[in-house]
Design an enzyme around this catalytic site. Structure first.
Site, short mmCIF file in Angstrom:
data_model
loop_
_atom_site.label_atom_id
_atom_site.label_comp_id
_atom_site.label_asym_id
_atom_site.label_seq_id
_atom_site.Cartn_x
_atom_site.Cartn_y
_atom_site.Cartn_z
N GLY A 1 6.17 2.11 4.65
CA GLY A 1 6.35 0.72 4.19
C GLY A 1 6.83 0.54 2.76
O GLY A 1 7.52 -0.43 2.46
N GLU B 1 2.33 1.09 -3.27
CA GLU B 1 1.95 0.78 -1.89
C GLU B 1 2.56 -0.56 -1.49
O GLU B 1 2.69 -1.46 -2.32
CB GLU B 1 0.41 0.77 -1.79
CG GLU B 1 -0.18 0.34 -0.46
CD GLU B 1 0.18 1.25 0.72
OE1 GLU B 1 1.37 1.51 0.93
OE2 GLU B 1 -0.74 1.64 1.46
N ASP B 2 2.92 -0.69 -0.23
CA ASP B 2 3.54 -1.94 0.22
C ASP B 2 2.52 -3.09 0.31
O ASP B 2 2.73 -4.16 -0.22
CB ASP B 2 4.27 -1.76 1.56
CG ASP B 2 3.38 -1.18 2.66
OD1 ASP B 2 2.22 -0.80 2.40
OD2 ASP B 2 3.86 -1.08 3.81
N ASP C 1 -4.55 -4.05 2.82
CA ASP C 1 -5.15 -4.91 3.84
C ASP C 1 -6.65 -4.66 3.83
O ASP C 1 -7.36 -5.16 2.96
CB ASP C 1 -4.46 -4.57 5.17
CG ASP C 1 -4.85 -5.49 6.30
OD1 ASP C 1 -4.89 -6.71 6.09
OD2 ASP C 1 -5.11 -4.99 7.41
N LYS D 1 -3.81 -8.58 0.56
CA LYS D 1 -4.52 -9.59 1.35
C LYS D 1 -6.00 -9.43 1.02
O LYS D 1 -6.73 -8.78 1.77
CB LYS D 1 -4.34 -9.34 2.85
CG LYS D 1 -2.96 -9.55 3.40
CD LYS D 1 -3.04 -9.43 4.93
CE LYS D 1 -1.77 -8.96 5.53
NZ LYS D 1 -1.89 -8.65 6.96
N PHE E 1 0.19 -11.77 9.18
CA PHE E 1 0.92 -10.51 9.36
C PHE E 1 2.35 -10.69 8.88
O PHE E 1 3.08 -11.53 9.37
CB PHE E 1 0.88 -10.06 10.82
CG PHE E 1 1.26 -8.61 10.95
CD1 PHE E 1 0.32 -7.61 10.71
CD2 PHE E 1 2.57 -8.23 11.25
CE1 PHE E 1 0.67 -6.27 10.77
CE2 PHE E 1 2.93 -6.90 11.32
CZ PHE E 1 1.98 -5.92 11.09
N VAL E 2 2.72 -9.90 7.88
CA VAL E 2 4.04 -10.05 7.27
C VAL E 2 4.95 -8.86 7.59
O VAL E 2 4.47 -7.76 7.85
CB VAL E 2 3.93 -10.25 5.74
CG1 VAL E 2 3.31 -11.58 5.40
CG2 VAL E 2 3.16 -9.11 5.09
N ASP F 1 6.88 -3.33 8.61
CA ASP F 1 7.33 -3.44 10.00
C ASP F 1 6.31 -4.10 10.91
O ASP F 1 5.13 -4.20 10.61
CB ASP F 1 7.61 -2.05 10.56
CG ASP F 1 6.33 -1.29 10.86
OD1 ASP F 1 5.47 -1.21 9.96
OD2 ASP F 1 6.16 -0.80 11.99
N ARG G 1 11.98 -3.87 9.15
CA ARG G 1 11.91 -3.27 7.82
C ARG G 1 13.14 -3.61 6.98
O ARG G 1 13.10 -3.60 5.75
CB ARG G 1 11.80 -1.74 7.92
CG ARG G 1 10.49 -1.24 8.52
CD ARG G 1 10.34 0.25 8.23
NE ARG G 1 9.38 0.91 9.09
CZ ARG G 1 8.06 0.96 8.86
NH1 ARG G 1 7.55 0.37 7.82
NH2 ARG G 1 7.26 1.60 9.68
P1 IMP Z 1 -5.22 -0.86 5.25
O1 IMP Z 1 -5.57 0.59 5.35
O2 IMP Z 1 -5.97 -1.68 6.25
O3 IMP Z 1 -5.34 -1.43 3.86
O4 IMP Z 1 -3.75 -0.99 5.74
C1 IMP Z 1 -2.69 -0.75 4.94
C2 IMP Z 1 -1.45 -0.49 5.76
O5 IMP Z 1 -1.43 -1.28 6.95
C3 IMP Z 1 -0.24 -0.87 4.99
O6 IMP Z 1 0.22 0.19 4.21
C4 IMP Z 1 0.71 -1.30 6.07
O7 IMP Z 1 1.42 -0.17 6.53
C5 IMP Z 1 -0.16 -1.82 7.18
N1 IMP Z 1 -0.26 -3.30 7.15
C6 IMP Z 1 -1.32 -4.05 6.81
N2 IMP Z 1 -1.05 -5.36 6.88
C7 IMP Z 1 0.23 -5.45 7.26
C8 IMP Z 1 1.11 -6.57 7.50
O8 IMP Z 1 0.79 -7.77 7.35
N3 IMP Z 1 2.38 -6.25 7.89
C9 IMP Z 1 2.80 -4.97 8.04
N4 IMP Z 1 2.03 -3.91 7.83
C10 IMP Z 1 0.74 -4.14 7.45
MG MG Z 2 1.89 1.37 4.59
#
Ligand code: IMP
Ligand code: MG
Length: 173
Positions: A42, A97-98, A101, A129, A150-151, A157, A163
């Protein structure tokens, strides 16, 4: 899902935030060893744009970790699929990092890299978020805080798609 996601954050807004952030980072770490660690997949576009706004030397390495598998919800188990090979002890490491979450992915990556004793370590996230966080993780810098939507786009993606969009958009289902 509709074909064209609605614009949430425009290309211009993203460029401007990156420009300001990279300028500040360049000033702070000027002439010091900088290693960007880009979290694939991402963050690849964010990373490319960020590096091109830097006005001091910087290096790049890639990591990939996944807690998602094929679904959109975090499993909580983070697997590092691609690790960096470089000795990071002589670098100021900047993780790009993109999106943060639940925080599971970035917490794991940060813990792993911190254990290798870089000169300094910080996390810069394009998107955050905060309402979704389950572990209290806080990035050193977040360019945009967003609601629990969800973006896609700008590297992010949905099932491998979107992407390529130059902006961050929301899919209406
Ligand atoms: P986490 O481990 O739950 O913080 O998730 C992080 C990863 O989940 C990010 O690096 C993204 O790859 C993916 N992700 C979380 N939310 C989104 C979203 O809204 N759109 C796309 N990918 C997401
Ligand atoms: Mg990611």
């Amino acid at each position: 899902m509709k074909d064209k996601p609605e614009v949430l954050i425009s290309q211009e807004e993203i460029n401007e935030k990156i420009r300001i952030s990279a300028e500040r980072l360049s000033d702070e770490l000027r002439d010091q060893p900088i290693l960007f660690v880009s979290i694939l997949t991402g963050a690849f576009i964010f990373t490319a744009d960020y590096m091109r706004q830097m006005s001091t030397h910087c290096e790049i390495a890639f990591m990939s970790a996944s807690s998602y598998g094929d679904s959109d919800t975090s499993s909580g188990v983070v697997k590092v699929e691609l690790d960096i090979k470089k000795d990071i002890s002589a670098y100021n490491v900047v993780i790009l990092e993109d999106i943060i979450d639940t925080g599971n992915t970035i917490a794991k990556v940060t813990e792993l890299l911190r254990a290798r004793h870089p000169i300094s370590l910080r996390v810069i996230a394009l998107l955050d978020k905060p309402s979704r966080r389950i572990n209290g993780f806080k990035a050193d810098e977040v360019l945009f805080e967003i609601e629990d939507k969800f973006v896609v786009g700008y590297g992010l993606d949905h099932a491998g798609k979107y992407r390529e969009l130059p902006y961050v958009g929301v899919c209406s289902t």
